[in-house]
Design a protein around this motif. Structure first.
Motif, PDB file in Angstrom:
ATOM      1  N   ARG A  58       0.870  -1.152   0.020  1.00 16.65           N
ATOM      2  CA  ARG A  58       0.085   0.011  -0.008  1.00 16.65           C
ATOM      3  C   ARG A  58       0.928   1.489   0.033  1.00 16.65           C
ATOM      4  N   PRO A  59       0.398   2.385  -0.389  1.00 14.57           N
ATOM      5  CA  PRO A  59       0.988   3.812  -0.338  1.00 14.57           C
ATOM      6  C   PRO A  59       1.570   3.981   1.125  1.00 14.57           C
ATOM      7  N   GLY A  60       2.882   4.224   1.118  1.00 12.38           N
ATOM      8  CA  GLY A  60       3.364   4.524   2.559  1.00 12.38           C
ATOM      9  C   GLY A  60       4.319   3.481   3.069  1.00 12.38           C
ATOM     10  N   GLU A  61       3.929   2.270   2.445  1.00 15.02           N
ATOM     11  CA  GLU A  61       4.822   1.006   2.786  1.00 15.02           C
ATOM     12  C   GLU A  61       6.047   1.063   2.072  1.00 15.02           C
ATOM     13  N   PHE A  62       7.121   0.286   2.935  1.00 12.12           N
ATOM     14  CA  PHE A  62       8.661   0.293   2.094  1.00 12.12           C
ATOM     15  C   PHE A  62       8.483  -1.029   1.609  1.00 12.12           C
ATOM     16  N   LEU A  63       9.384  -0.864   0.344  1.00 13.34           N
ATOM     17  CA  LEU A  63       9.607  -1.996  -0.360  1.00 13.34           C
ATOM     18  C   LEU A  63      11.112  -2.575   0.043  1.00 13.34           C
ATOM     19  N   ARG A  64      11.115  -4.048   0.649  1.00  9.74           N
ATOM     20  CA  ARG A  64      12.475  -4.452   1.077  1.00  9.74           C
ATOM     21  C   ARG A  64      13.116  -4.747  -0.282  1.00  9.74           C
ATOM     22  N   LEU A  65      14.287  -4.509  -0.615  1.00  6.97           N
ATOM     23  CA  LEU A  65      15.001  -5.080  -1.492  1.00  6.97           C
ATOM     24  C   LEU A  65      15.261  -6.555  -1.475  1.00  6.97           C
ATOM     25  N   GLU A  66      15.671  -7.152  -0.426  1.00  8.92           N
ATOM     26  CA  GLU A  66      15.738  -8.362   0.005  1.00  8.92           C
ATOM     27  C   GLU A  66      14.643  -9.319  -0.411  1.00  8.92           C
ATOM     28  N   SER A  67      13.418  -8.834   0.179  1.00 10.89           N
ATOM     29  CA  SER A  67      12.346  -9.621  -0.197  1.00 10.89           C
ATOM     30  C   SER A  67      11.976  -9.730  -1.553  1.00 10.89           C
ATOM     31  N   ILE A  68      12.025  -8.813  -2.365  1.00  7.69           N
ATOM     32  CA  ILE A  68      11.872  -8.730  -3.780  1.00  7.69           C
ATOM     33  C   ILE A  68      12.887  -9.757  -4.250  1.00  7.69           C
ATOM     34  N   ALA A  69      14.210  -9.583  -4.090  1.00  2.90           N
ATOM     35  CA  ALA A  69      15.168 -10.277  -4.545  1.00  2.90           C
ATOM     36  C   ALA A  69      15.115 -11.731  -4.603  1.00  2.90           C
ATOM     37  N   GLN A  70      14.568 -11.851  -3.282  1.00  6.92           N
ATOM     38  CA  GLN A  70      14.404 -13.599  -2.936  1.00  6.92           C
ATOM     39  C   GLN A  70      13.112 -13.980  -3.714  1.00  6.92           C
ATOM     40  N   ALA A  71      12.205 -13.338  -3.929  1.00  6.81           N
ATOM     41  CA  ALA A  71      11.072 -13.659  -4.514  1.00  6.81           C
ATOM     42  C   ALA A  71      11.259 -13.885  -5.978  1.00  6.81           C
ATOM     43  N   VAL A  72      12.172 -13.161  -6.580  1.00  9.38           N
ATOM     44  CA  VAL A  72      12.351 -12.986  -8.183  1.00  9.38           C
ATOM     45  C   VAL A  72      13.412 -13.941  -8.475  1.00  9.38           C
ATOM     46  N   GLY A  73      14.214 -14.320  -7.403  1.00  5.91           N
ATOM     47  CA  GLY A  73      15.325 -14.947  -7.754  1.00  5.91           C
ATOM     48  C   GLY A  73      16.543 -14.329  -8.370  1.00  5.91           C
ATOM     49  N   ILE A  74      17.005 -12.933  -7.930  1.00  9.41           N
ATOM     50  CA  ILE A  74      17.953 -12.279  -8.268  1.00  9.41           C
ATOM     51  C   ILE A  74      18.641 -11.630  -7.096  1.00  9.41           C
ATOM     52  N   SER A  75      19.879 -10.836  -7.421  1.00  7.95           N
ATOM     53  CA  SER A  75      20.662  -9.957  -6.279  1.00  7.95           C
ATOM     54  C   SER A  75      19.864  -8.890  -6.084  1.00  7.95           C
ATOM     55  N   ASN A  76      20.445  -8.020  -5.066  1.00  4.29           N
ATOM     56  CA  ASN A  76      19.992  -6.813  -4.524  1.00  4.29           C
ATOM     57  C   ASN A  76      20.031  -5.822  -5.762  1.00  4.29           C
ATOM     58  N   THR A  77      21.027  -5.838  -6.437  1.00  2.00           N
ATOM     59  CA  THR A  77      21.449  -4.631  -7.273  1.00  2.00           C
ATOM     60  C   THR A  77      20.628  -4.600  -8.386  1.00  2.00           C
ATOM     61  N   PRO A  78      20.027  -5.532  -9.207  1.00  2.00           N
ATOM     62  CA  PRO A  78      19.072  -5.393 -10.326  1.00  2.00           C
ATOM     63  C   PRO A  78      17.679  -4.989  -9.581  1.00  2.00           C
ATOM     64  N   VAL A  79      17.570  -5.307  -8.378  1.00  2.00           N
ATOM     65  CA  VAL A  79      15.986  -5.078  -7.727  1.00  2.00           C
ATOM     66  C   VAL A  79      16.131  -3.535  -7.465  1.00  2.00           C
ATOM     67  N   ARG A  80      17.238  -3.065  -7.045  1.00  2.00           N
ATOM     68  CA  ARG A  80      17.438  -1.411  -6.816  1.00  2.00           C
ATOM     69  C   ARG A  80      17.423  -0.763  -8.123  1.00  2.00           C
ATOM     70  N   GLU A  81      17.903  -1.228  -9.275  1.00  2.00           N
ATOM     71  CA  GLU A  81      17.536  -0.667 -10.544  1.00  2.00           C
ATOM     72  C   GLU A  81      16.289  -0.707 -11.070  1.00  2.00           C
TER      73      GLU A  81
END
Length: 249
Positions: A58-81
């Protein structure tokens, strides 16, 4: 609850034995049809964009790079990009020393996206009516036949993919590369699977795509423009209601 808990994980590697996986467009594509994964930042952006539009975050929530990286199966760097791409699209904001936070997304945003998409797609359809080849017309005819089969089978993922393919063929027939790229930058902001979920969308596509094809075949630019614009624009209110029902606003 972490982001990865809110949606089935994509896994950390492509597995040829898996029957299907989610694409950035939000539809299921058989594993054997994939030749390679899309660019990793784009995949991360698509995943996070769908989380936002689906209301999983939701609006106002922070997105954790680590959680997205784990879900997609990639490292944090492309997640940040990927999240920087969403920042340029207005989906997230970057808070210094804290990270990426989900920005507000309103019904008017949806209407604006559809308005822009309808105008650009209408112009491309008009241009396509003047330059489309017999081979391109044949591909569009084949697409409509396959769409009917997918509709009869109730294959939502295939319907979404075929709908996207039809519009892509029309856009390519226009021979306007830059304008097509601009349109693509707008279209990708609404995951493809939401279109198939709109009430009446499948029936409308079955009725209206043949009308577009007929206008192209008859070389009538003004008619092709009008049909395409209406075909896209009238979906805006339906999608806002769908997303409201999912608790996005």
């Amino acid at each position: 609850m972490s982001i990865s808990d809110r949606r089935p994980s994509r896994g950390q590697a492509v597995n040829a034995d898996r029957p299907a996986r989610w694409t950035g467009a939000g539809c299921l594509i058989p594993a054997e049809t994939r030749t390679h994964r899309k660019q990793l930042p784009e995949e991360a952006a698509s995943y996070a964009r769908e989380l936002i539009i689906s209301g999983a975050v939701r609006p106002g929530e922070f997105l954790r790079l680590e959680s997205i990286a784990q879900a997609v199966g990639i490292s944090n760097t492309p997640v940040r990009e990927g999240l920087l791409t969403l920042r340029s699209e207005g989906f997230v904001q970057l808070v210094p020393r804290r990270g990426f936070v989900v920005a507000p997304f309103t019904p008017q945003d949806v209407r604006d996206l559809f308005w822009a998409q309808a105008r650009l797609a209408g112009e491309l359809a008009a241009r396509a009516a003047q330059s489309i080849t017999g081979e391109q017309l044949a591909r569009l005819e084949a697409n409509l036949e396959e769409y009917e089969r997918a509709s009869a089978a109730g294959d939502g993922g295939r319907l979404a993919a075929l709908g996207h393919q039809f519009h892509r063929e029309v856009n390519l027939a226009a021979g306007s590369h830059r304008l097509t790229l601009v349109l693509g930058s707008i279209v990708k902001q609404l995951p493809n699977r939401f279109y198939a979920g709109i009430e009446g969308q499948v029936d409308a596509t079955r009725d209206e795509h043949p009308l577009v094809l007929d206008a192209l075949r008859r070389r009538q630019p003004r008619l092709a423009r009008g049909i395409m614009e209406e075909h896209i624009a009238e979906r805006a209110e339906s999608l806002t209601k769908l997303l409201a029902g999912r608790g996005l606003w």
